[in-house]
Design a protein around this motif. Sequence first.
Motif, PDB file in Angstrom:
ATOM      1  N   ILE A 184      -7.402  -6.935   2.835  1.00 26.72           N
ATOM      2  CA  ILE A 184      -7.916  -6.747   4.197  1.00 26.72           C
ATOM      3  C   ILE A 184      -8.284  -5.285   4.422  1.00 26.72           C
ATOM      4  O   ILE A 184      -9.324  -4.971   5.011  1.00 26.72           O
ATOM      5  CB  ILE A 184      -6.880  -7.217   5.228  1.00 26.72           C
ATOM      6  CG1 ILE A 184      -6.722  -8.744   5.159  1.00 26.72           C
ATOM      7  CG2 ILE A 184      -7.278  -6.791   6.642  1.00 26.72           C
ATOM      8  CD1 ILE A 184      -5.565  -9.277   5.977  1.00 26.72           C
ATOM      9  N   ALA A 185      -7.432  -4.368   3.944  1.00 30.58           N
ATOM     10  CA  ALA A 185      -7.728  -2.942   4.081  1.00 30.58           C
ATOM     11  C   ALA A 185      -9.001  -2.582   3.334  1.00 30.58           C
ATOM     12  O   ALA A 185      -9.799  -1.749   3.807  1.00 30.58           O
ATOM     13  CB  ALA A 185      -6.552  -2.116   3.569  1.00 30.58           C
ATOM     14  N   ILE A 203      -7.271   2.586   8.513  1.00 26.27           N
ATOM     15  CA  ILE A 203      -7.516   2.116   7.143  1.00 26.27           C
ATOM     16  C   ILE A 203      -6.737   2.969   6.146  1.00 26.27           C
ATOM     17  O   ILE A 203      -6.027   2.455   5.271  1.00 26.27           O
ATOM     18  CB  ILE A 203      -9.015   2.139   6.827  1.00 26.27           C
ATOM     19  CG1 ILE A 203      -9.762   1.135   7.707  1.00 26.27           C
ATOM     20  CG2 ILE A 203      -9.256   1.823   5.349  1.00 26.27           C
ATOM     21  CD1 ILE A 203     -11.273   1.304   7.676  1.00 26.27           C
ATOM     22  N   ALA A 204      -6.875   4.291   6.264  1.00 24.26           N
ATOM     23  CA  ALA A 204      -6.191   5.190   5.321  1.00 24.26           C
ATOM     24  C   ALA A 204      -4.683   5.028   5.421  1.00 24.26           C
ATOM     25  O   ALA A 204      -3.977   4.977   4.398  1.00 24.26           O
ATOM     26  CB  ALA A 204      -6.599   6.630   5.602  1.00 24.26           C
ATOM     27  N   ALA A 205      -4.163   4.946   6.647  1.00 22.60           N
ATOM     28  CA  ALA A 205      -2.717   4.778   6.831  1.00 22.60           C
ATOM     29  C   ALA A 205      -2.239   3.475   6.200  1.00 22.60           C
ATOM     30  O   ALA A 205      -1.140   3.419   5.615  1.00 22.60           O
ATOM     31  CB  ALA A 205      -2.375   4.811   8.315  1.00 22.60           C
ATOM     32  N   LEU A 254       1.017   0.867   2.259  1.00 19.44           N
ATOM     33  CA  LEU A 254       1.153  -0.192   1.259  1.00 19.44           C
ATOM     34  C   LEU A 254       1.536   0.383  -0.100  1.00 19.44           C
ATOM     35  O   LEU A 254       2.278  -0.247  -0.863  1.00 19.44           O
ATOM     36  CB  LEU A 254      -0.147  -0.995   1.154  1.00 19.44           C
ATOM     37  CG  LEU A 254      -0.435  -1.938   2.334  1.00 19.44           C
ATOM     38  CD1 LEU A 254      -1.856  -2.467   2.267  1.00 19.44           C
ATOM     39  CD2 LEU A 254       0.565  -3.089   2.357  1.00 19.44           C
ATOM     40  N   SER A 255       1.062   1.583  -0.401  1.00 19.47           N
ATOM     41  CA  SER A 255       1.460   2.238  -1.649  1.00 19.47           C
ATOM     42  C   SER A 255       2.950   2.552  -1.626  1.00 19.47           C
ATOM     43  O   SER A 255       3.657   2.365  -2.624  1.00 19.47           O
ATOM     44  CB  SER A 255       0.648   3.520  -1.859  1.00 19.47           C
ATOM     45  OG  SER A 255      -0.714   3.237  -2.062  1.00 19.47           O
ATOM     46  N   GLY A 256       3.437   3.052  -0.477  1.00 21.77           N
ATOM     47  CA  GLY A 256       4.869   3.318  -0.359  1.00 21.77           C
ATOM     48  C   GLY A 256       5.692   2.055  -0.466  1.00 21.77           C
ATOM     49  O   GLY A 256       6.741   2.031  -1.124  1.00 21.77           O
ATOM     50  N   LEU A 257       5.221   0.990   0.175  1.00 23.68           N
ATOM     51  CA  LEU A 257       5.915  -0.296   0.119  1.00 23.68           C
ATOM     52  C   LEU A 257       5.976  -0.807  -1.314  1.00 23.68           C
ATOM     53  O   LEU A 257       7.036  -1.224  -1.803  1.00 23.68           O
ATOM     54  CB  LEU A 257       5.187  -1.297   1.018  1.00 23.68           C
ATOM     55  CG  LEU A 257       5.631  -2.759   0.988  1.00 23.68           C
ATOM     56  CD1 LEU A 257       7.089  -2.889   1.395  1.00 23.68           C
ATOM     57  CD2 LEU A 257       4.746  -3.607   1.896  1.00 23.68           C
ATOM     58  N   SER A 258       4.847  -0.772  -2.017  1.00 24.54           N
ATOM     59  CA  SER A 258       4.803  -1.265  -3.393  1.00 24.54           C
ATOM     60  C   SER A 258       5.671  -0.422  -4.316  1.00 24.54           C
ATOM     61  O   SER A 258       6.354  -0.950  -5.196  1.00 24.54           O
ATOM     62  CB  SER A 258       3.353  -1.273  -3.896  1.00 24.54           C
ATOM     63  OG  SER A 258       2.557  -2.157  -3.132  1.00 24.54           O
ATOM     64  N   LEU A 259       5.652   0.895  -4.119  1.00 19.94           N
ATOM     65  CA  LEU A 259       6.476   1.771  -4.944  1.00 19.94           C
ATOM     66  C   LEU A 259       7.954   1.464  -4.744  1.00 19.94           C
ATOM     67  O   LEU A 259       8.729   1.390  -5.709  1.00 19.94           O
ATOM     68  CB  LEU A 259       6.186   3.237  -4.605  1.00 19.94           C
ATOM     69  CG  LEU A 259       7.014   4.279  -5.355  1.00 19.94           C
ATOM     70  CD1 LEU A 259       6.740   4.204  -6.852  1.00 19.94           C
ATOM     71  CD2 LEU A 259       6.723   5.679  -4.824  1.00 19.94           C
ATOM     72  N   ALA A 260       8.359   1.280  -3.490  1.00 21.37           N
ATOM     73  CA  ALA A 260       9.761   0.978  -3.207  1.00 21.37           C
ATOM     74  C   ALA A 260      10.186  -0.341  -3.849  1.00 21.37           C
ATOM     75  O   ALA A 260      11.278  -0.444  -4.427  1.00 21.37           O
ATOM     76  CB  ALA A 260       9.993   0.936  -1.699  1.00 21.37           C
ATOM     77  N   ALA A 270       6.869   5.497   5.878  1.00 28.49           N
ATOM     78  CA  ALA A 270       6.905   4.269   6.671  1.00 28.49           C
ATOM     79  C   ALA A 270       6.835   3.041   5.769  1.00 28.49           C
ATOM     80  O   ALA A 270       7.498   2.024   6.028  1.00 28.49           O
ATOM     81  CB  ALA A 270       5.761   4.263   7.679  1.00 28.49           C
ATOM     82  N   GLY A 271       6.031   3.121   4.709  1.00 25.19           N
ATOM     83  CA  GLY A 271       5.959   2.002   3.771  1.00 25.19           C
ATOM     84  C   GLY A 271       7.275   1.765   3.057  1.00 25.19           C
ATOM     85  O   GLY A 271       7.685   0.619   2.846  1.00 25.19           O
TER      86      GLY A 271
END
Length: 239
Positions: free
Chosen positions: A23-24, A60-62, A67-73, A188-189
């Motif tokens: 979606i992003a 969009i950038a946020a 999502l990168s932070g979420l995936s990394l975690a 935040a992610g």
Amino acid sequence: MTAAPVAAAPPQRVAWIDRARGIALVAMIVYHFSFDLSMFGHVSWNVAQGSLWRGFAIAIAASFIALSGLSLALSTRDGVNWPAFMRRLGLIVAAAAAVTIGTWAAMPYPVTFGILHAIAVFSVLALLFLRAPMWVLLITAVVVFALPQVYQSEAFSAPLLYPLGLDPTPIPSFDYEPVFPWFAAMLAGIALSRVVPVPRGAIATDALARMGRHSLVIYLLHQPILMGGLIAAGYLGIV
């Protein structure tokens, strides 16, 4: 008698994260196509100056950074797989370098710390916070987000300090996500990974999920395709 080999478990992913990234990507393509139409003078709106467009771009950038932070975690819950982490980091760094070279050659302002540069740097910084308590994540995110609103200084105008985002007169750029305030989205992610359900299952095959799994390739190719198509359409008199 030799035992039969155990079949490898099929790969699994969190489908909603792939779709969210898809979606992003769709939103990014809409924004950049609108920007290109404006830049080439095919429409009357000014994407570069409109506050609503600016808000759209920030969202969009946020989304990508969070999502990168979420995936990394999620990928490091059982510890950091250093070979995989370094491969991913190297790929992002190489892609960021390609963006800088490409925009230096084709645009009036090269992108020297855009979203790919940011994700590469933030992924390293985020390693310090993967096991931090939630309150540390939230307080740090607030400080990172708020600092450039209350403090900037010419002392941060040196080129090496450009990624920090505390220069009151940063050089122009079409894509600029410095540490302050954008690292807050990565934090935040990470925080989000602790409160939202992340069920793994079979790899989703819908269009959005497929896009999400190939986000880097789409990011690198979509603008050359869009701009090339508009240039070709101009030569052919279509637009």
